[in-house]
Motif scaffolding. Structure first.
Motif, mmCIF file in Angstrom:
data_model
loop_
_atom_site.group_PDB
_atom_site.id
_atom_site.type_symbol
_atom_site.label_atom_id
_atom_site.label_comp_id
_atom_site.label_asym_id
_atom_site.label_seq_id
_atom_site.Cartn_x
_atom_site.Cartn_y
_atom_site.Cartn_z
ATOM 1 N N ARG A 132 0.536 -1.966 -0.270
ATOM 2 C CA ARG A 132 0.193 -0.164 0.030
ATOM 3 C C ARG A 132 0.779 1.188 -0.087
ATOM 4 N N ALA B 190 2.443 1.953 -3.088
ATOM 5 C CA ALA B 190 1.205 2.162 -4.755
ATOM 6 C C ALA B 190 1.092 3.142 -4.430
ATOM 7 N N GLN B 191 1.475 4.225 -3.863
ATOM 8 C CA GLN B 191 2.163 5.499 -3.614
ATOM 9 C C GLN B 191 2.394 6.324 -4.760
ATOM 10 N N ILE C 191 0.330 -3.500 -9.938
ATOM 11 C CA ILE C 191 0.709 -4.393 -8.725
ATOM 12 C C ILE C 191 0.410 -5.597 -8.750
ATOM 13 N N TYR C 192 0.021 -6.042 -9.751
ATOM 14 C CA TYR C 192 -0.890 -7.264 -10.745
ATOM 15 C C TYR C 192 -0.073 -8.773 -9.430
ATOM 16 N N ARG D 165 -3.311 -11.308 -6.483
ATOM 17 C CA ARG D 165 -5.028 -11.781 -5.282
ATOM 18 C C ARG D 165 -4.830 -13.073 -4.680
ATOM 19 N N PHE E 292 -3.979 -11.386 -1.663
ATOM 20 C CA PHE E 292 -5.318 -10.996 -0.216
ATOM 21 C C PHE E 292 -5.998 -12.481 0.062
ATOM 22 N N ALA E 293 -5.488 -13.537 -0.964
ATOM 23 C CA ALA E 293 -6.729 -15.075 -0.931
ATOM 24 C C ALA E 293 -5.959 -15.502 0.874
ATOM 25 N N LEU F 245 0.564 -11.467 -18.134
ATOM 26 C CA LEU F 245 0.647 -10.288 -18.077
ATOM 27 C C LEU F 245 1.048 -9.391 -17.327
ATOM 28 N N ALA G 197 -12.382 3.646 1.169
ATOM 29 C CA ALA G 197 -11.226 3.060 0.293
ATOM 30 C C ALA G 197 -11.260 1.953 0.848
ATOM 31 N N ILE H 155 -11.167 -2.431 -0.287
ATOM 32 C CA ILE H 155 -10.253 -3.130 -0.019
ATOM 33 C C ILE H 155 -10.738 -4.181 0.584
ATOM 34 N N LEU I 53 -12.899 -6.265 -1.368
ATOM 35 C CA LEU I 53 -12.155 -6.714 -2.437
ATOM 36 C C LEU I 53 -11.158 -7.975 -2.186
ATOM 37 N N ARG I 54 -10.588 -8.474 -0.825
ATOM 38 C CA ARG I 54 -10.207 -8.690 0.200
ATOM 39 C C ARG I 54 -10.987 -10.308 0.165
ATOM 40 N N THR J 137 -7.988 -11.314 -13.110
ATOM 41 C CA THR J 137 -7.626 -10.644 -12.264
ATOM 42 C C THR J 137 -8.687 -9.552 -11.228
ATOM 43 N N ILE J 138 -7.378 -8.540 -10.633
ATOM 44 C CA ILE J 138 -7.990 -7.605 -9.862
ATOM 45 C C ILE J 138 -7.300 -6.344 -10.147
ATOM 46 N N TYR J 139 -6.848 -5.945 -11.278
ATOM 47 C CA TYR J 139 -6.173 -5.141 -10.998
ATOM 48 C C TYR J 139 -6.669 -3.745 -11.615
ATOM 49 N N PHE K 31 -6.645 -1.246 -9.036
ATOM 50 C CA PHE K 31 -6.586 -0.982 -7.433
ATOM 51 C C PHE K 31 -5.218 -0.103 -6.867
ATOM 52 N N ARG K 32 -4.390 -0.203 -7.749
ATOM 53 C CA ARG K 32 -3.373 0.828 -7.178
ATOM 54 C C ARG K 32 -3.982 2.007 -6.761
ATOM 55 N N LEU L 21 -7.122 2.642 -5.746
ATOM 56 C CA LEU L 21 -7.574 1.882 -4.590
ATOM 57 C C LEU L 21 -6.386 1.988 -3.224
ATOM 58 N N PHE L 22 -5.438 1.726 -4.005
ATOM 59 C CA PHE L 22 -4.464 1.573 -2.448
ATOM 60 C C PHE L 22 -4.076 3.493 -2.242
ATOM 61 N N ALA L 23 -3.753 3.418 -3.137
ATOM 62 C CA ALA L 23 -3.068 5.351 -3.005
ATOM 63 C C ALA L 23 -3.890 5.673 -1.984
ATOM 64 N N ALA L 24 -5.171 5.477 -2.094
ATOM 65 C CA ALA L 24 -6.590 6.717 -1.977
ATOM 66 C C ALA L 24 -6.070 6.439 -0.554
#
Lengths: 445, 445
Positions: free
Chosen positions: A142, A145-146, A152-153, A171, A174-175, A212, B134, B138, B141-142, B151-153, B170-171, B173-176
């Motif tokens: 996280r 990602a800034q 970040i796949y 993924r 996350f899982a 990808l 946000a 997350i 989505l998890r 993909t969750i990109y 996703f990036r 969302l993560f950075a927000a």
């Protein structure tokens, strides 16, 4: 978003579509003008979607302030491409517009050849240490990602020396149970590309694995960057275009048809056309050698175009198949013997088909129009036998030429339809007149 | 991972590479055997990377237990492709091996044409509601990541009726900031593809925008699934192969060269070859029409192959350029007038180059060998003038044929090098003999 906003957004995005549509026929000034009609966000998206050539042209056409903000918009790999497309004396200037860390990354990318994995990669990728827990890893990502990561796949797991240990998809991370370590989640059998891998080989790697993204590593397995499937999409189109143009018997153009300069295009075509013409001159020599036979039996001349073109057409089919199969990695040089057996058999079968049609045609015309004289059966036999010979030879030559070219270190796609046709035309004449003098000796000749 | 594990893993992955390398030449039984030498994880990765044809062949060759576990390994879009590749009487059986929710998804996908966006998409994608923060997004989505999302990109934001409101990477969302709502982060100008969009148009959409995924929507803008760049990579290769094979003057093969059956391949080639042969027969008719002229001046016959092949070669160049430019969306039907002006000018320039070479050749040969008799200058003039005419006509015909074919609803790639050459051969003969009777009347004729 109000209904009004939505309508306005739709209208603007129609504008973007129109611009996209008209793009190839617009002058640089008109393009810049069109881009200024879009909202800031749309203009940015539009610019990011353009090929590097067009990006460079636009950026160089803007004023210094815009130029800086546009250059800073580009991810490092695209910025490097734009700088490579710019004229030599503009490159330093464009590079200096970037912020300090990006400038360093771009300068490193510029050291790679444009067509290598190193030249296609983005140096910004998501990374983790193997001993983090899944939860720690997500928090750490996280933070990453800034920065402007491309994706970040896939997340790459590195040791302290930046060497690649494994990969984990976001993924999966996350899982996973929050306390499991990255080491226990990651895959260690990572498909990687060496820095100097050619873009054609790289696109085959993508085709084989359906990823990808693929990481680019140096000799010590340190990750230098990642190449993503969307970059490879452009590469695949570009390589196919080059192959198709070479196959049409010309040098590959390096820009869209309507955008390339007229004289530049003529030069790219004139070279091969003149070489083929010089080769084809041998047909005049060969025909001259049989001038007496033609004078004695003019009827022989009538079938010359028919016979040599059949050889050219069957050769074109065979070389198409082999060139494309080699480009896709389906055929290698060492398969040559399998190709020969297959193509000689195919050539005999196809030659027999055309020979039957040709034989029937001559017999029918003679029956109806009495065009070919008393010896029409012998003439029909000569034409039919020549067709089998010429088509078989054409098929063989067309299939072997690309393999021989690759063996000698040339591009197999240079075994173009016109090249093969020229090669087969001269041989076809020799086959035809030799068979004619054997079959017609004592009657017409 | 110990050093021993690492060495063992490398060895196994070498095995996978070898298998990959030998793949095209292996029989179905050998392939299955090879796959069984790999570890379970490797075999799965390997199977997932294969084209649908090969997957179907392998899965049908295994025993029922393995068959089930392999079918369940495939994401729904790949499972649908495999079922489409299987023989009719096996399809129901393969479908029944899937678990209940997947079976429904796959059955829905099977309703689409294989080449449409709907047939390429994966129905599993990550989704959010616009009013989540946000942080909530997350967490949500998890939970989705536990399912087998491709993909969750990109994450799509839907309203209560499943209609698309926007997209957020996703990036982003993560950075927000954690409390910002999804509505405030998302982009509303989403590029979408309609369900029935053809795969060629879809690949152009990917090329224009450099996305890793594009959502497929129905007429009500409900998201049906996503298409990812790696699927499009296969499409682009496949379309380029089809175009190249058509361009070589044959029907496109639907399998790799070494894998396609011999008679199947011969049929794909014989069709066009026979059609071209029938067309080329007109040359014999045209030559027959000028039989008296040839009998009087046999020297005319000598240059027939040289002249008609020059027309064919220049036509092949022109049609290559136009066919490819149309496939890439760089040229549209309505650009025809620009193409004509450009190609007539190019044809005249290229014709002039060949005419000069041809003229010089005849004059030089006459000076050295005295081959062409007293009227050699008039002959040289005839050949040179014919070259300008034939090359210009060839260039024009080659560039217009693909445009006319598309206008009539056919595939422009059918304007193959052999097709254009055949068309130009007949016309080339008429141009040559007409100019000859004008220039040589009263001397040789």
């Amino acid at each position: 978003m109000t209904a009004f906003d939505a309508a306005a957004a739709r209208e603007r995005s129609l504008l973007a579509e129109e611009l996209q549509d008209a793009w190839p026929v617009l002058s640089p000034e008109e393009r810049l003008e069109g881009l200024r009609l879009l909202t800031h966000g749309e203009a940015e998206d539009f610019l990011l979607g353009l090929p590097a050539r067009d990006q460079a042209e636009l950026i160089l056409a803007t004023n210094p302030g815009e130029r800086r903000s546009w250059m800073r918009l580009l991810p490092p790999d695209d910025a490097a491409d734009v700088i490579q497309e710019a004229p030599d004396d503009e490159r330093e200037g464009l590079l200096s517009l970037l912020d300090e860390p990006t400038r360093k990354e771009v300068a490193a990318l510029l050291a790679y050849a444009e067509d290598d994995a190193g030249g296609l990669m983005n140096p910004r990728y998501a990374r983790l240490r193997p001993d983090m827990s899944a939860d720690e890893a997500i928090t750490y990502l996280r933070r990453q990602a800034q920065e402007r990561l491309e994706t970040i796949y896939y997340v790459y797991v590195l040791d302290a020396e930046q060497r690649l240990l494994g990969v984990v998809s976001f993924r999966e991370l996350f899982a996973a149970p929050p306390r499991k370590t990255v080491r226990d989640i990651m895959h260690t059998d990572v498909v990687t590309a060496p820095e100097e891998m050619d873009q054609e080989a790289l696109s085959r790697l993508f085709a084989e694995h359906d990823f990808l993204a693929i990481p680019v590593v140096d000799a010590e397995r340190r990750v230098k960057g990642i190449v993503t499937a969307d970059d490879i999409l452009d590469v695949v189109q570009e390589e196919a275009t080059e192959d198709i143009q070479k196959f049409g018997g010309m040098e590959a153009l390096d820009a869209p048809y309507l955008e390339v300069g007229f004289w530049h295009m003529v030069r790219k075509r004139a070279g091969w056309l003149a070489i083929l013409f010089l080769g084809e001159m041998l047909t005049a020599t060969a025909m001259g050698y049989y001038e007496r036979e033609i004078a004695r039996a003019v009827v022989l001349a009538l079938f010359v175009p028919l016979i040599i073109s059949s050889g050219g057409n069957s050769g074109s089919q065979a070389s198409t198949l082999v060139v494309r199969a080699m480009a896709l990695g389906e055929l290698r040089i060492r398969d040559w013997w399998r190709v020969i057996r297959r193509e000689v058999a195919a050539g005999l079968a196809l030659g027999a088909v055309l020979a039957s049609i040709g034989f029937l045609r001559i017999v029918m015309w003679e029956t109806v129009f009495h065009t070919y004289g008393d010896q029409f059966l012998l003439i029909a036999l000569t034409v039919a036998a020549s067709l089998v010979g010429v088509v078989t030879f054409g098929t063989l030559a067309g299939s072997m030429l690309p393999i021989i070219l690759r063996r000698l270190g040339f591009d197999p796609a240079s075994a173009s339809a016109p090249f093969v046709a020229t090669l087969v035309d001269v041989t076809g004449l020799l086959i035809y007149f030799t068979l004619a003098s054997l079959i017609l000796r004592g009657t017409l000749l």
